[in-house]
Structures are given as structure tokens and as C-alpha cells.
Design an enzyme around this catalytic site. Structure first.
Site, short mmCIF file in Angstrom:
data_model
loop_
_atom_site.label_atom_id
_atom_site.label_comp_id
_atom_site.label_asym_id
_atom_site.label_seq_id
_atom_site.Cartn_x
_atom_site.Cartn_y
_atom_site.Cartn_z
N ASP A 548 0.60 -1.27 -0.08
CA ASP A 548 0.15 -0.13 0.05
C ASP A 548 0.73 1.18 0.17
O ASP A 548 1.93 0.95 0.45
CB ASP A 548 -0.97 -0.04 1.15
CG ASP A 548 -1.68 1.22 1.51
OD1 ASP A 548 -2.46 1.64 0.32
OD2 ASP A 548 -1.51 1.88 2.18
N ASP A 823 -7.02 -1.48 3.83
CA ASP A 823 -6.28 -2.49 3.44
C ASP A 823 -6.44 -3.97 3.90
O ASP A 823 -6.09 -4.97 3.68
CB ASP A 823 -4.66 -2.19 3.86
CG ASP A 823 -4.26 -0.91 3.24
OD1 ASP A 823 -4.43 -0.62 2.12
OD2 ASP A 823 -3.54 -0.32 4.06
#
Length: 934
Positions: A548, A823
Site C-alpha cells: 500500500d 487494506d
């Protein structure tokens, strides 16, 4: 084929389903597995021979999930169809990680273990009232008498034989066992009695007790004393063979020393073998006892026969000496393997200074409750997680953050157990008892990893279950074969003793758990927590890493990265004007501008009368002049008709990068009728508008957010005075003169650790992908700065799962690294989820690995540690199996008819000790092995 349905507690996502399925399929005797997330059930099709339910339960528990007691799972299919088992949220370890500035970041909530499944019946089917949830108690036991892998199996079997016990996992490397049981069905005393009857005395461990505390140290000292006695008696035995004494005395002198040695040193092995024999089982003690007894009996027979001084007593003595030496070194190796975790536990002081009834009292830390007030004196360690009430000091938090510099602490700041107080005194309020501190939970995660079993270890356990009986049968066959082939009984005896002694199940038992213990301690020192052995195995096979962007590769907050002053304007003037206006705002973009001015030590003037301009930015009076900060559209030319008096006033739309909700209400609204034009006279020079557009477009193309800054040149309003009417600010045909000061470029900067981590991951040969929901230009800029080539931008959270799945279908073993709520689905969908410790609660929950330090270099370190651990485990197992496969046939004397080579019993004992020690030494290499990211 028969099927067995297990209710599984703790499954919440597709990753959980994958983990449970993989764990069950790895159990021998399982033909197929179907896991239903909605019902929380696993349907196992059994093979031939079928796997036992206890093995299936142990596999699920080792994967980090929970199976309720038998009566909730067994029964007819109709009964199972009536119940829908819904799994609650899995247990989540609290991780409160201090931010860079010293303040602790809130993290995952603390819970105990996964709660029992709630049983609910469908509305359409009338059933009896649901059984209340079963309360499960977990206890850790310190076990005595475990010396080999077969002992581990018998300990687990004895515990599982007690009604109400749901899980038993024994660990040879730590000489401990974890037991989950239903207190409504059994008591801990019953478990202890079952172990005692099986020949393995045990005691419950105290809360927070170091894993190998005094017990392992005492055991090592006992084995050292036995080795010293054995070596001394062996020396006397060997020296006695060269002493000139009468023949009658000389004939029995070795027997005398041999008898003393057998009694003084050999009794633990004989007692262990007797205890196993009473249970109808065998162990390493059985082989040692049989081997030494055979040599001793043979020596006595030679002495009775008058053959002179028998060397078989020396063989028995050397066997005991070498094996005792091996036991001592093994005990030392196990203690050293857990040294890292013990080092963490030693950070906790035993006593805390508590303020009770107006008096300061020193009490055990375990007795302190949340809400009590403590005094932490200079140089003392903080005993519990707490919040500072009064006092100022600098606290060393290096055990958690890895930062060597102390962090300043004052009222309202959080301090963590085990951190070292500096030169000031602190009065703190306890926020967590000793069992729930950050340090205690780190140790708990490490222990859970050490208690879990890798798939390869379960295979080794099944082999070892038949190992000792097989060796005993082979020894008997060897004795018969040599007795038939040779004229003398002595070769048959020597070959039999050699076979019994050379066989080494100890190496097989230590191969996997000792490596995992060492790896878990090494990871804990580096701030890496792996939740179970299966995750460690997966980490060692990762081929692709998805990262990420925001908060993982980047710092997670905007920074000023570019100052572009207009012609004739200094950087200090540009920054000071913008900071003065932004200081009145609470937006993150405003904060980064003010922080940059502070960092550069720029003098910032006073400002007043903040106005939010919806769609563009803000305005405020700075030194009596109206300053504007925001999008460049604020300074574009407007229609002259927009400014006549009486026209409808309209605020300008706020830019998407600056949310109006983040700004406080304006004390005095300053309305502007239309966009403010660039002046062509005494304000900005000709071409300023074009320059502004060009620079802003260039920054955006680089993924940098431009903030234009300007001053209304024509308006002079005294500080604190009311803003003039809009009509008074119009002149020259409706145009207001603006002086453009320049542009400030703002971006979320990559962390230096991210650049290093990406480089290390590339050198490991891994495929790297950046996954972000941010704009493509911003993602490209960050990717270029950290050195990544594969970027997927503007991805929704649900689409992140699709990217992970696509990589997996391409054959990759995927690790996902993230820290935010968005996430969590990707972390769960990946083969391995890695969460940054300062991330959101749900991200930590979904992850298999937690980095408690916000340092991305922990990712390559984790993967390198996992690779090294798997490599060491494979080396250990290869050596352990190879050693036995090679030396046992040699011990039988299979080469003697062709080459004359035989393996003497003493050499067999030395080789057996060396086998265990080689496995221990190879595992201990993980403590000092140089790893990527370390």
C-alpha cells in the site's frame, strides 16, 4: 468415505477459510476439505486410514482458530443441520505503538482469546434451547521428562485423554505444553495427574513467567553435575584397567566402577524407561537404558566367566557419559534459544511504587490494578502501561521502537511497561494490568508462534511415533542374526548395543521447534511478530509483495516538498505569508505549511479573520493585507461584471484537496464577488497568470499538490478592523489587484526506510507491486522515488482483493503490506498479510505478521528470517533423517562381512550426542545469521 464436520471459531474472511482448509488438508488421512465461512463449519472427508478428530482439532488450533468441544460438533447430520455456527471476531492483540513525537497511537483493542461460537437455530426448525457458550480455560504447563519427539506425542496423548480437554500442544524446545480445557467438565488437577501417571510430572506456569526461567537453568546444572560425575567415574574405570592388582581383584574392579556409574548416572534413564514401560510405550530413555543395560550385563557375564577385565563396562560408561554430555548441551541450547524473549520479560520490574491511601507502597506488579497511581523514579523502568499525570522526563523506548534517543514525556503522554525512565520523576495512572501490557502481549504472540506446529513437524511427529519401537525390533533382529552368524556372543551384543544407542529421535524432535523458538525470539527483538508457524512457512515461500502507498511506503502525512516564489519574491516571504494564514486553519495541509515554516525558523506574522472560500482555499488578513492560499483558480482573470455593487455575493467553491469541514467557522466572513484577477498594473508583473498555471500544472504532473499564495495589493485594513465591503475592493473596471507570491508544493513523502526496504526486496528477487487508491500521477511519483516499477493506482478497496487474486492465479505466493482500514480485505485475501503496527485495528486483525515498529525494512527482514528458518528446518530434518538412515545400518554391522568395519558402542553414543547437538547448533545460527533488513 466417512465425513466429519467441525465447527470452527474465528473465521471472518476468505483468508481464514484458506488457512483452515490448508491446515486440515495437511493432516494425513484427510481426502478432501470444504470450509463454509457463513456457517463457520469445516466438512472433512476422511481418507483410508482416516485421520483422528484430535489431529484435525490440533491442526485447526495450530492455524490460530478454535474448535468447540466434542458435544457441539458430534452427532447425526440432522443435528448438525439444525445449528448454524457463527464465528465471532478473532482475538486481537493490542498494539499501542508510540508515534515519532512520543505520543502513543491508539491501536487494536485487547481481547483474550476467540470466544466460543454462538449456536443459533434457523427460525423454520423448532429446536431445544441453545446450549450456553462454553468457557474455555487456557493454561501453560512446565513439563519434566520430555527428551525426544516421542515424548511430545505421549504428553499430548495423555492430556487429550482427559475428558473436557480440547487442545494440547507440547513443545520439546521449551519443555512446555499449552492446554485448553472446559472447566465445567474437568479440573487442572486431572490434567496434572494424567501427566504424572504417564511419567511426565508437570506444574502450571505463573502468569508472565519466563519460558525457561529457573527450571531450564536448574536442569542444565543438574545435567552438568551428572556429566562431571560420569566423566570422573569413567576415568577411574579406564584407569583401573591399567592398575596392577591381584587377578581376582582386577577381574571385578571394572565391575565395581561400572556398577557405581550405572547407579549414579544411569538411574534417570532407567526411571524414564520404566515409566514408559508401565504405560506400554517407549522413548529415547528406553533405548539408552536397554543399550547400557545390555553392555553392563555382558560385562558382568564376562567377569563371572573369568575372562579378565571386561571392556563392556567401559562401553556402558562411555555411552552414559556421551549421552549425558549431550543432554547438558541440549539444555543450554534450549535456554539460549529463548534468550530473546526472556530478555524482554526481564525488562519488567518485579515491584511497583503505588500510591494507596495517601502513602507510597511497594507492591508486586501483578497486584496493581488499572486506575491506580504509580510513582516512577529516575532511572527506574516503567512497571505497567500508563498515562502520565504529572512530571516531565525522557523515556527510553528502544525495546519497542528501536530508536536509541529517549522520547520526552509529560502530562497526557502514554508510557509503556519495560521502558526506562530518564532523569525526571513521573506520576502515572495505570491503564492496563500486567497481563494486558504491550510487552505482555508481544510475548504472548511469540509464545503462540512457538506453540504452533509447522506442517513438516507434524509429519516428523508421525514418523517418530513408530521410531523407537522400530529400533527395538531392529536391535532384536540384529542380536539374533549375529548370534546365528558368529561363534561368539560378544559381537552380537556389541552390534545390538550400538543399534540401540546410535538411534536418535532427539534430533528429529528438536529439528523444527528449536528453529521456530530461535526465529521467534530474533523476530521479537526486531519488532516482528509472526502469529503462527503456518504464517512463518508461508513467508518463506513468498514470491510477490504488494505494498500500500499511503502510510506504508509514505510517511502518511503531507510535507512541503517545493517552494516556487514568483519573480522578486523571496522563499521566506512566500512561506511566512502562507503559514500566517494557514496557522488559523486546522487542516492537515495547513499544518504541514506551518511545520515547514517552523523547521526553517521563518518569522511568521500575525493573522486574523480567517475565511474559508468553498472551492478554492482560504483568506485571512496578514499584517493588514488580505492574503489568499489555495488553488491557482483564485487568481485567474474574472469578468468585470462580476464585481459591481449590488451583485449577488457568492463564495468560491473549495478545492477537493482542502475540505471545508476541516476549517473552523470564520470569525469574520470576507466574501469575494467572483474570482480575483491578476493585476496588470502595480501588482504582479505581466505573464504572472500564465506562469501560475504552468507551474501548477507541472507540479500536478509530478504528483505534487500546488498551493498558490497571493496578497491583495490594493487593500490595507488595520489589524483587527472589519473587512471592507466587497464593492470597495473593486477598482479599474471591477478588477481587484492581486500580487502573486508563488506556489508551495505539498506531497506525502516516501520514508527513507521505504526506499531501503524496496531495494532489499528487489535484491531478494521478489515481484513488487504498489497498490493505491490515490491518483496515478501521485502514485507514479512515489514509485519513482522508492524505485518501484509496477504501479496500480486509483483502486477501490474491493478491487485490491481482485489484484491479489490475479497475482495468485499467476502462481505467485503473495504478501500484502498495509496499515489502513481499506487494506484489511487485501491483507485477508493475500497468502500472507503484513500489517504495520501503528495501523488501524482491523488491519492488525487481518494480518498474519505485525510490524510493531513503523519501519518498512521489517518486511524484507521478515521474509529473510522466514526463508532462513525454513532452510534451517530442512537442514535439521535432512541431518536427523540422514543420520539415522546412515548410522543405524552401520551399527548393525552390515559392512562387517565385506570391509570389517563396525561401529563400536562408544562411538555410537558419541555420534548420537553429536546428532542432537548439530541440530541445536544449526538452529542457534539463526540468532547471529546476517539477514536482509536486519
Amino acid at each position: 468415505m466417512a465425513t466429519l464436520t467441525l465447527p470452527v471459531v474465528g473465521m471472518r474472511c476468505g483468508h481464514c477459510v484458506h488457512a483452515v482448509s490448508a491446515a486440515l488438508r495437511a493432516v494425513p488421512g484427510v481426502a478432501a476439505v470444504e470450509v463454509d465461512l457463513e456457517r463457520g463449519m469445516a466438512e472433512v472427508t476422511l481418507g483410508d486410514p482416516p485421520a483422528a478428530r484430535g489431529e484435525l482439532v490440533a491442526a485447526v488450533e495450530a492455524a490460530g482458530y478454535h474448535v468447540p468441544p466434542d458435544e457441539l460438533a458430534e452427532g447425526s447430520q440432522a443435528t448438525q443441520a439444525k445449528h448454524a455456527v457463527r464465528a465471532p471476531a478473532p482475538a486481537l492483540v493490542r498494539l499501542d505503538v508510540p508515534a515519532a513525537g512520543g505520543a502513543a497511537l491508539p491501536a487494536a483493542r485487547s481481547t483474550d482469546r476467540p470466544r466460543q461460537a454462538d449456536i443459533a437455530a434457523p427460525q423454520s426448525t423448532p429446536v431445544s434451547p441453545a446450549r450456553p457458550p462454553v468457557a474455555v480455560s487456557t493454561v501453560r504447563l512446565a513439563i519434566s521428562g520430555m527428551h525426544c519427539a516421542s515424548c511430545v506425542g505421549r504428553v499430548e496423548k495423555a492430556i487429550l485423554g482427559v475428558p473436557g480437554v480440547q487442545l494440547a500442544v507440547a513443545n520439546l524446545a521449551t519443555n512446555q505444553a499449552r492446554v485448553d480445557y472446559d472447566p465445567a467438565q474437568t479440573e487442572l488437577a486431572a490434567v496434572l495427574e494424567a501427566l504424572r501417571a504417564a511419567g511426565y510430572p508437570a506444574r502450571p506456569m505463573e502468569e508472565g513467567e519466563p519460558q525457561l526461567r529457573a527450571t531450564e537453568g536448574r536442569e542444565a546444572r543438574v545435567w552438568l553435575a551428572r556429566f562431571a560425575a560420569s566423566a570422573g567415574l569413567l576415568a577411574l574405570l579406564l584407569a583401573g584397567g591399567h592398575v596392577r592388582v591381584p587377578a581376582t581383584i582386577g577381574q571385578w574392579l571394572p565391575a565395581l566402577f561400572g556398577t557405581v556409574l550405572m547407579v549414579a548416572v544411569g538411574w534417570p534413564y532407567f526411571l524414564g524407561a520404566w515409566a514408559r514401560l508401565r504405560q506400554g510405550t517407549s522413548s529415547m530413555d528406553t533405548l539408552v537404558a536397554l543399550g547400557t543395560a545390555a553392555a553392563y550385563v555382558g560385562g558382568m557375564a564376562e567377569s563371572w566367566a573369568g575372562r579378565g577385565r571386561s571392556m563392556l563396562f567401559a562401553d556402558a560408561g562411555m555411552i552414559l557419559t556421551f549421552i549425558t554430555l549431550g543432554r547438558w548441551l541440549e539444555a543450554r541450547a534450549r535456554r539460549r534459544a529463548s534468550a530473546a524473549v526472556e530478555g524482554l520479560l526481564k525488562l519488567l520490574p518485579g515491584q511497583a511504587t503505588v500510591l494507596r491511601n495517601g502513602e507510597l507502597r511497594s507492591v508486586p506488579v501483578a497486584e496493581v490494578q488499572s486506575g491506580e497511581t504509580l510513582l516512577v523514579r529516575p532511572g527506574e523502568r516503567v512497571p505497567l502501561d500508563a498515562v502520565v499525570c504529572s512530571g516531565q522526563s525522557a523515556v527510553d523506548e528502544s525495546w519497542l521502537t528501536g530508536e536509541s534517543l529517549p522520547v520526552d514525556k509529560g502530562p497526557g503522554d502514554r508510557v509503556l511497561a519495560g521502558t526506562l525512565n530518564g532523569m525526571g520523576s513521573l506520576t502515572v495512572e495505570v491503564i492496563a494490568p500486567s497481563s494486558s501490557t504491550m510487552l505482555a502481549q508481544v510475548v504472548e504472540l511469540v509464545r503462540r508462534l512457538q506453540e504452533s506446529k509447522a506442517a513438516v513437524q507434524r509429519l516428523a511427529d508421525r514418523v517418530v511415533a513408530w521410531f523407537v519401537p522400530g529400533v527395538v525390533m531392529l536391535a532384536a533382529t540384529t542380536a539374533l542374526a549375529w548370534a546365528w552368524a558368529a561363534d561368539d556372543w560378544r559381537p552380537a551384543l556389541e552390534r545390538t548395543v550400538a543399534v540401540l544407542v546410535v538411534a536418535c529421535p532427539c534430533a528429529l524432535g528438536l529439528a523444527t521447534p528449536l528453529a521456530i523458538v530461535v526465529a521467534s525470539g530474533r523476530g521479537a527483538e526486531r519488532g516482528v511478530l509472526v502469529k503462527n508457524a503456518q504464517a512463518l512457512e508461508t513467508a518463506g515461500r513468498v514470491t510477490a509483495v504488494v505494498l500500500d502507498k499511503t502510510g506504508t511506503l509514505t510517511l502518511g502525512k503531507p510535507h512541503v516538498v517545493r517552494l516556487l516564489p514568483a519573480a522578486g519574491v523571496r522563499e521566506e516571504e512566500l512561506l511566512a505569508t502562507a503559514a500566517a494564514a494557514e496557522r488559523l486553519s486546522g487542516h492537515p495541509l495547513a499544518a504541514c505549511v506551518v511545520d515547514e515554516a517552523r523547521r526553517r525558523r521563518v518569522a511568521v506574522p500575525e493573522a486574523s479573520d480567517l475565511t474559508v472560500l468553498p472551492g478554492l482555499g482560504i483568506q485571512a488578513f496578514v499584517d493588514g493585507r488580505l492574503a489568499a492560499v489555495g488553488r491557482e483558480e483564485m487568481f485567474m482573470t474574472a469578468d468585470a461584471a462580476a464585481c459591481p455593487a449590488g451583485a449577488a455575493e457568492r463564495p468560491l467553491p473549495l478545492a477537493t484537496e482542502i475540505a471545508a469541514a476541516a476549517h473552523p467557522p470564520a470569525a469574520t466572513a470576507v466574501h469575494v464577488k467572483g474570482p480575483l484577477p491578476v493585476a496588470t498594473a502595480s501588482a504582479s508583473p505581466p505573464g504572472a497568470e500564465h506562469w501560475l498555471q504552468e507551474q501548477a500544472a507541472g507540479l500536478r504532473a509530478e504528483g505534487i499538490l500546488p498551493l498558490a499564495v497571493g496578497i491583495l495589493a490594493q487593500v490595507q485594513t488595520p489589524r483587527g478592523a472589519a473587512a471592507p465591503p466587497a464593492a470597495d475592493r473593486c477598482h479599474q473596471g471591477g478588477q481587484a489587484a492581486i500580487r502573486v507570491l508563488g506556489i508551495i508544493g505539498v506531497a506525502d513523502e516516501p520514508a527513507q526506510a521505504a526506499r531501503d526496504a524496496v531495494g532489499q526486496l528487489k535484491r531478494m528477487g521478489l515481484k513488487l507491486v504498489m497498490l493505491t487508491g490515490d491518483h496515478a500521477a501521485i502514485a507514479r511519483r512515489v514509485a519513482e522515488e522508492v524505485g518501484m516499477d509496477d504501479v496500480i493506482a486509483q483502486v477501490l478497496p474491493a478491487e485490491k482483493e481482485e489484484v491479489i487474486s490475479r497475482l495468485r492465479t499467476q502462481g505467485h505466493v503473495v504478501a500484502m503490506v498495509g496499515d489502513g482500514i481499506n487494506d484489511a480485505p487485501a491483507l485477508a485475501a493475500a497468502d500472507l498479510g503484513i500489517a504495520v503496527g501503528s495501523g488501524a485495528d482491523v488491519a492488525l486483525e487481518a494480518a498474519d505478521v505485525v510490524l510493531i515498529r513503523s519501519d518498512l525494512r521489517g518486511v524484507p527482514f521478515t521474509l529473510a528470517l522466514a526463508r532462513a528458518t525454513l532452510r534451517v528446518i530442512k537442514q535439521n530434518l535432512f541431518w536427523a533423517f540422514g543420520y539415522n538412515a546412515l548410522l543405524i545400518p552401520l551399527a548393525t554391522g552390515v559392512l562387517a562381512p565385506y570391509t570389517g568395519f563396525t561401529l563400536p558402542p562408544a562411538a555410537a553414543a558419541a555420534a548420537m550426542a553429536a546428532s542432537s547437538l548439530s541440530v541445536a547448533a544449526n538452529s542457534l545460527r539463526l540468532r547471529w545469521l546476517r539477514l536482509t533488513g536486519g
